[in-house]
Structures are given as C-alpha cells and as structure tokens.
Design a protein around this motif. Structure first.
Motif, PDB file in Angstrom:
ATOM      1  N   GLY A  29       0.672  -1.215   0.001  1.00 49.94           N
ATOM      2  CA  GLY A  29      -0.133   0.003   0.147  1.00 49.94           C
ATOM      3  C   GLY A  29       0.865   1.170   0.118  1.00 49.94           C
ATOM      4  N   GLY A  31      -0.238   4.344   0.300  1.00 49.02           N
ATOM      5  CA  GLY A  31      -0.774   5.887   1.098  1.00 49.02           C
ATOM      6  C   GLY A  31       0.231   6.389   1.697  1.00 49.02           C
ATOM      7  N   SER A  33       1.223   6.541   4.930  1.00 53.38           N
ATOM      8  CA  SER A  33       1.988   5.721   5.941  1.00 53.38           C
ATOM      9  C   SER A  33       3.055   4.914   5.341  1.00 53.38           C
ATOM     10  CB  SER A  33       1.040   5.238   6.936  1.00 53.38           C
ATOM     11  OG  SER A  33       0.294   4.062   6.235  1.00 53.38           O
ATOM     12  N   GLU A  52       1.988  -1.162  -4.599  1.00 49.15           N
ATOM     13  CA  GLU A  52       0.693  -0.336  -4.832  1.00 49.15           C
ATOM     14  C   GLU A  52      -0.175  -0.800  -6.017  1.00 49.15           C
ATOM     15  OE1 GLU A  52      -1.056   2.153  -3.462  1.00 49.15           O
ATOM     16  OE2 GLU A  52      -2.500   1.654  -4.995  1.00 49.15           O
ATOM     17  N   ARG A  53      -1.272  -1.065  -5.775  1.00 51.01           N
ATOM     18  CA  ARG A  53      -2.102  -1.729  -6.979  1.00 51.01           C
ATOM     19  C   ARG A  53      -2.443  -0.656  -7.925  1.00 51.01           C
ATOM     20  NH1 ARG A  53      -6.993  -3.002  -3.399  1.00 51.01           N
ATOM     21  NH2 ARG A  53      -6.264  -5.221  -3.340  1.00 51.01           N
ATOM     22  N   LYS A  54      -2.740   0.699  -7.289  1.00 49.97           N
ATOM     23  CA  LYS A  54      -2.873   1.672  -8.556  1.00 49.97           C
ATOM     24  C   LYS A  54      -1.829   2.318  -9.454  1.00 49.97           C
ATOM     25  CE  LYS A  54      -7.259   2.985  -6.296  1.00 49.97           C
ATOM     26  NZ  LYS A  54      -7.639   3.600  -4.999  1.00 49.97           N
ATOM     27  N   GLY A  59      -2.461   7.100  -2.496  1.00 54.84           N
ATOM     28  CA  GLY A  59      -3.674   6.404  -1.641  1.00 54.84           C
ATOM     29  C   GLY A  59      -4.600   7.473  -1.489  1.00 54.84           C
ATOM     30  N   ILE A 122       0.725  -3.391  -9.186  1.00 54.29           N
ATOM     31  CA  ILE A 122       0.916  -4.709  -8.657  1.00 54.29           C
ATOM     32  C   ILE A 122       0.022  -4.977  -7.062  1.00 54.29           C
ATOM     33  CG2 ILE A 122       2.446  -6.410  -7.270  1.00 54.29           C
ATOM     34  CD1 ILE A 122       4.444  -5.450  -9.593  1.00 54.29           C
ATOM     35  N   SER A 123      -0.685  -6.077  -7.093  1.00 45.39           N
ATOM     36  CA  SER A 123      -1.411  -6.378  -5.985  1.00 45.39           C
ATOM     37  C   SER A 123      -0.795  -7.217  -5.023  1.00 45.39           C
ATOM     38  CB  SER A 123      -2.952  -6.642  -6.437  1.00 45.39           C
ATOM     39  OG  SER A 123      -3.698  -5.768  -6.294  1.00 45.39           O
ATOM     40  N   VAL A 124      -1.002  -7.032  -3.764  1.00 47.69           N
ATOM     41  CA  VAL A 124      -0.552  -8.246  -3.039  1.00 47.69           C
ATOM     42  C   VAL A 124      -1.990  -8.941  -2.718  1.00 47.69           C
ATOM     43  CG1 VAL A 124      -0.003  -8.771  -0.592  1.00 47.69           C
ATOM     44  CG2 VAL A 124       1.282  -7.060  -2.142  1.00 47.69           C
ATOM     45  N   THR A 165      -2.496  -0.774   4.005  1.00 47.83           N
ATOM     46  CA  THR A 165      -3.537  -1.036   2.876  1.00 47.83           C
ATOM     47  C   THR A 165      -4.616   0.137   3.149  1.00 47.83           C
ATOM     48  OG1 THR A 165      -4.497  -2.903   3.771  1.00 47.83           O
ATOM     49  CG2 THR A 165      -2.893  -3.364   2.178  1.00 47.83           C
ATOM     50  N   SER A 219       0.107  -0.003   9.845  1.00 46.13           N
ATOM     51  CA  SER A 219       0.424   1.448  10.184  1.00 46.13           C
ATOM     52  C   SER A 219      -0.641   2.267   9.204  1.00 46.13           C
ATOM     53  CB  SER A 219       1.895   2.020   9.175  1.00 46.13           C
ATOM     54  OG  SER A 219       1.506   1.811   7.902  1.00 46.13           O
ATOM     55  N   GLY A 220      -0.697   3.504   9.593  1.00 43.67           N
ATOM     56  CA  GLY A 220      -2.183   4.321   9.017  1.00 43.67           C
ATOM     57  C   GLY A 220      -3.505   3.806   9.353  1.00 43.67           C
ATOM     58  N   ILE A 235      -7.225  14.927   7.756  1.00 46.07           N
ATOM     59  CA  ILE A 235      -6.006  15.259   8.814  1.00 46.07           C
ATOM     60  C   ILE A 235      -4.827  14.281   8.823  1.00 46.07           C
ATOM     61  CG2 ILE A 235      -7.255  14.660  10.738  1.00 46.07           C
ATOM     62  CD1 ILE A 235      -5.749  17.105  12.182  1.00 46.07           C
ATOM     63  N   PHE A 236      -3.769  14.796   8.239  1.00 45.91           N
ATOM     64  CA  PHE A 236      -2.773  13.667   7.789  1.00 45.91           C
ATOM     65  C   PHE A 236      -1.438  13.348   8.789  1.00 45.91           C
ATOM     66  CE2 PHE A 236      -4.213  11.701   4.063  1.00 45.91           C
ATOM     67  CZ  PHE A 236      -5.156  12.189   3.649  1.00 45.91           C
TER      68      PHE A 236
HETATM   69  O1  48F Z   1      -5.683   4.451   2.342  1.00 45.53           O
HETATM   70  P1  48F Z   1      -4.467   4.802   2.132  1.00 45.53           P
HETATM   71  O2  48F Z   1      -4.011   6.548   1.766  1.00 45.53           O
HETATM   72  O3  48F Z   1      -3.395   4.316   3.325  1.00 45.53           O
HETATM   73  P2  48F Z   1      -2.870   5.321   4.737  1.00 45.53           P
HETATM   74  O4  48F Z   1      -1.457   5.454   4.541  1.00 45.53           O
HETATM   75  O5  48F Z   1      -3.686   6.594   4.620  1.00 45.53           O
HETATM   76  C1  48F Z   1      -4.959   6.900   4.987  1.00 45.53           C
HETATM   77  C2  48F Z   1      -5.506   8.128   4.604  1.00 45.53           C
HETATM   78  O6  48F Z   1      -4.911   8.345   3.133  1.00 45.53           O
HETATM   79  C3  48F Z   1      -6.776   8.539   4.650  1.00 45.53           C
HETATM   80  C4  48F Z   1      -7.156   8.861   6.006  1.00 45.53           C
HETATM   81  C5  48F Z   1      -6.357  10.256   6.560  1.00 45.53           C
HETATM   82  O7  48F Z   1      -6.698  10.598   7.602  1.00 45.53           O
HETATM   83  O8  48F Z   1      -7.952   8.307   6.687  1.00 45.53           O
HETATM   84  O9  48F Z   1      -7.842   7.608   4.186  1.00 45.53           O
HETATM   85  O10 48F Z   1      -3.549   4.463   5.878  1.00 45.53           O
HETATM   86  O11 48F Z   1      -3.675   4.122   0.987  1.00 45.53           O
HETATM   87  C6  48F Z   1      -3.799   2.523   1.053  1.00 45.53           C
HETATM   88  C7  48F Z   1      -3.118   2.251  -0.413  1.00 45.53           C
HETATM   89  O12 48F Z   1      -2.849   0.786  -0.374  1.00 45.53           O
HETATM   90  C8  48F Z   1      -3.333   0.288  -1.682  1.00 45.53           C
HETATM   91  C9  48F Z   1      -4.254   1.561  -2.040  1.00 45.53           C
HETATM   92  O13 48F Z   1      -4.421   1.272  -3.490  1.00 45.53           O
HETATM   93  C10 48F Z   1      -3.854   2.635  -1.523  1.00 45.53           C
HETATM   94  O14 48F Z   1      -3.278   3.274  -2.504  1.00 45.53           O
HETATM   95  N1  48F Z   1      -3.538  -1.142  -1.545  1.00 45.53           N
HETATM   96  C11 48F Z   1      -4.911  -1.712  -0.716  1.00 45.53           C
HETATM   97  N2  48F Z   1      -4.858  -2.799  -0.698  1.00 45.53           N
HETATM   98  C12 48F Z   1      -3.744  -3.229  -1.532  1.00 45.53           C
HETATM   99  C13 48F Z   1      -2.995  -2.239  -2.118  1.00 45.53           C
HETATM  100  C14 48F Z   1      -3.076  -4.590  -1.913  1.00 45.53           C
HETATM  101  N3  48F Z   1      -3.530  -5.709  -1.689  1.00 45.53           N
HETATM  102  N4  48F Z   1      -2.269  -4.460  -2.885  1.00 45.53           N
HETATM  103  C15 48F Z   1      -1.456  -3.493  -3.379  1.00 45.53           C
HETATM  104  N5  48F Z   1      -1.868  -2.362  -3.102  1.00 45.53           N
END
Ligand code: 48F
Length: 256
Positions: A29, A31, A33, A52-54, A59, A122-124, A165, A219-220, A235-236
């Motif tokens: 993932g 995002g 974090s 990252e799958r996208k 994220g 690429i997806s996990v 994720t 994390s995250g 809020i990040f």
């Molecule tokens: O959700 P995401 O941004 O993760 P984060 O680091 O941050 C959360 C904040 O963006 C927001 C928030 C802020 O306060 O609440 O939501 O926790 O990013 C997660 C990333 O993981 C990828 C998904 O496309 C996204 O870009 N992802 C999820 N599952 C998979 C994956 C998987 N199985 N394989 C690859 N990528």
C-alpha cells in the motif's frame, strides 16, 4: 533506436524486479503511511519494496477532502513536513494547511530518491508464512485481479511485511481469514474501523501502529482498522507519524 528504447526499459525493469524478489521489508500500500515508512527505511539502508495496486501511489492523500485538494496537519508532524520540503500555512492553533498534490508527490519523490523500490500496478493477494511468522507476500498484476483472470502469482520473500493498505486492512484480513490466526489486537481478530472521529483517530493511529503477528506490522488506517479504532478525516499528521513510528520499530526488528 526503437529496439534500444524497448530493451532499455525491459532490461532495467527486470533488473529491478529481480532485486525485489528477496527483501528486508515489503510494504503493501502506497498511501501516506506506507510511503513515509519506505522513505525512512530506505534512508537507513534497508532494502525495501512498496507495492501499490493503482497506477499512482499516494492513496487517499491526493484527493484532500471531497476533492478539495488541501489537507490539514498538526504541529506534531511539522518536522516531517519540513524534512520533505512541503510548504505549509499556519491556519489555527497547532494546525497547518498543506497542498495535497505537493505533499503526495513529495512523499513519492523522497521515498524513491532515498532508494525505496516503488512497484505500482501490482496487488498483494496473499502472504507467506513459515515457522509461525509472516515472511513474504504473494503478488500479481493488479489488472489480473480486476479482470478476475485465473493467473498464478509469484512470491516475494521478506523479513518483515507492513500492512499499509488503509481502511480495508487487507493483509491482516487475508492472514486471519486463510489461516485462522490470532492477532495482537484487542479481540485477537481484525475488528474493523469505527465511524469518523478526527481527534480520537489521530491519537489511536499512533498507538495502534505495531506488530500484530510475528513479521506483520500495521500502519496508518490499517492500524486503526485492525484494532477497531475510529476513522480519521482529511487530517494527515497521524498518518505521517504512524509511518515514521513503524519505520523505527521495523528498523529495530531487522537490525536484531
Ligand atoms: O488508504 P491509504 O491512503 O493509506 P494510509 O496510509 O492513509 C489513509 C489516508 O489516506 C486517509 C485517511 C487520512 O486521515 O483516513 O484514508 O492508511 O492508501 C492505501 C493504499 O494501499 C493500496 C491502495 O490502492 C491505496 O493506494 N492497496 C490496498 N490494498 C492493496 C493495495 C493490495 N492488496 N495490494 C497493493 N496495494
């Protein structure tokens, strides 16, 4: 010339691919974090890959709130914002506004520059368990999943895996569902996130950032999701501090 353009890309890509088949840390993932964790780990000499799958890592950070492309960070996260060279404007006491596009692209840039290998599209889809420890992930092209094609994946071995994720805490859920494993969460299971509460969620994200099974860290939002804590808003600071905390925790683990 045409041949060299193609060969350059294929040679370089598969060189990179071979390098990530056996790593210290695999992050799932991209995002905030996960990206920040990859940056700190790479900066400290750890061989780290992020899947990252996208098409674009980043994220939920690109879109700000409801596509208003500004986000808020709190003063605790300001040292990280400054380290990444992100401009910030004071807004209210202890709160700053940053541009979500500048912040996200800076995270990607710094992670890559520090030496983290970022693998998009690429997806996990699974984990590898040996001796009651997670020690790898199973990957496939993201479009294979989307199209529900019956194509076998390949394995990447890793000393440590990070579930970054986001809201779905996918890796933790896979581990639990397929193996019936008890996790280090309040109930021993993936609880799932609660409704939005910005203040509470910011605090608990950091507390919940930890190892939930030997070899698997969260994390995250995945950290809050597995432990049944609140959803966060745009809020990040908590996401960044969680990425920093997990990198430090993993550094200790891989250096032991
Ligand atoms: O959700 P995401 O941004 O993760 P984060 O680091 O941050 C959360 C904040 O963006 C927001 C928030 C802020 O306060 O609440 O939501 O926790 O990013 C997660 C990333 O993981 C990828 C998904 O496309 C996204 O870009 N992802 C999820 N599952 C998979 C994956 C998987 N199985 N394989 C690859 N990528």
């Amino acid at each position: 010339m045409e041949y060299l353009v193609s060969k350059g890309i294929v040679d370089s890509y598969f060189e990179k691919f071979k390098k990530i088949l056996n790593v210290d840390v695999a992050i799932v993932g991209g995002g905030p974090s996960g990206l920040l964790a990859s940056y700190y780990l790479a900066k400290n000499g750890v061989n780290v890959v992020l899947f990252e799958r996208k098409l674009a890592p980043g994220g939920g950070m690109w879109g700000g709130a409801m596509m208003f492309n500004d986000i808020i960070v709190q003063h605790e996260a300001l040292p990280i914002v400054n380290e990444l060279g992100i401009n910030h404007k004071p807004y209210a006491e202890g709160l700053y506004v940053i541009d979500s596009l500048q912040a996200t692209s800076s995270l990607i840039y710094h992670a890559s520059k520090a030496g983290a290998t970022l693998m998009n599209c690429i997806s996990v889809e699974d984990v590898v368990i040996q001796d009651e420890k997670v020690n790898g992930v199973v990957i496939n092209w993201a479009p294979v999943h989307r199209e529900r094609m019956h194509v076998d994946p390949i394995i990447v071995t890793a000393k440590v895996v990070l579930d970054a994720t986001g809201h779905d805490c996918e890796v933790a859920r896979i581990l639990e569902r397929k193996n019936g494993i008890k996790l280090n969460t309040p109930t021993g299971s993936v609880i799932g996130e609660r409704s939005m509460s910005v203040y509470e969620a910011e605090k608990t994200t950091i507390e919940n950032t930890k190892e939930i099974y030997p070899g698997l860290f969260v994390s995250g939002m995945a950290a809050n999701g597995v432990s049944g804590s609140f959803r966060m808003g745009p809020i990040f600071g908590g996401m960044l501090l969680s990425g920093q905390k997990v990198a430090n925790t993993i550094l200790n683990a891989v250096n032991q």
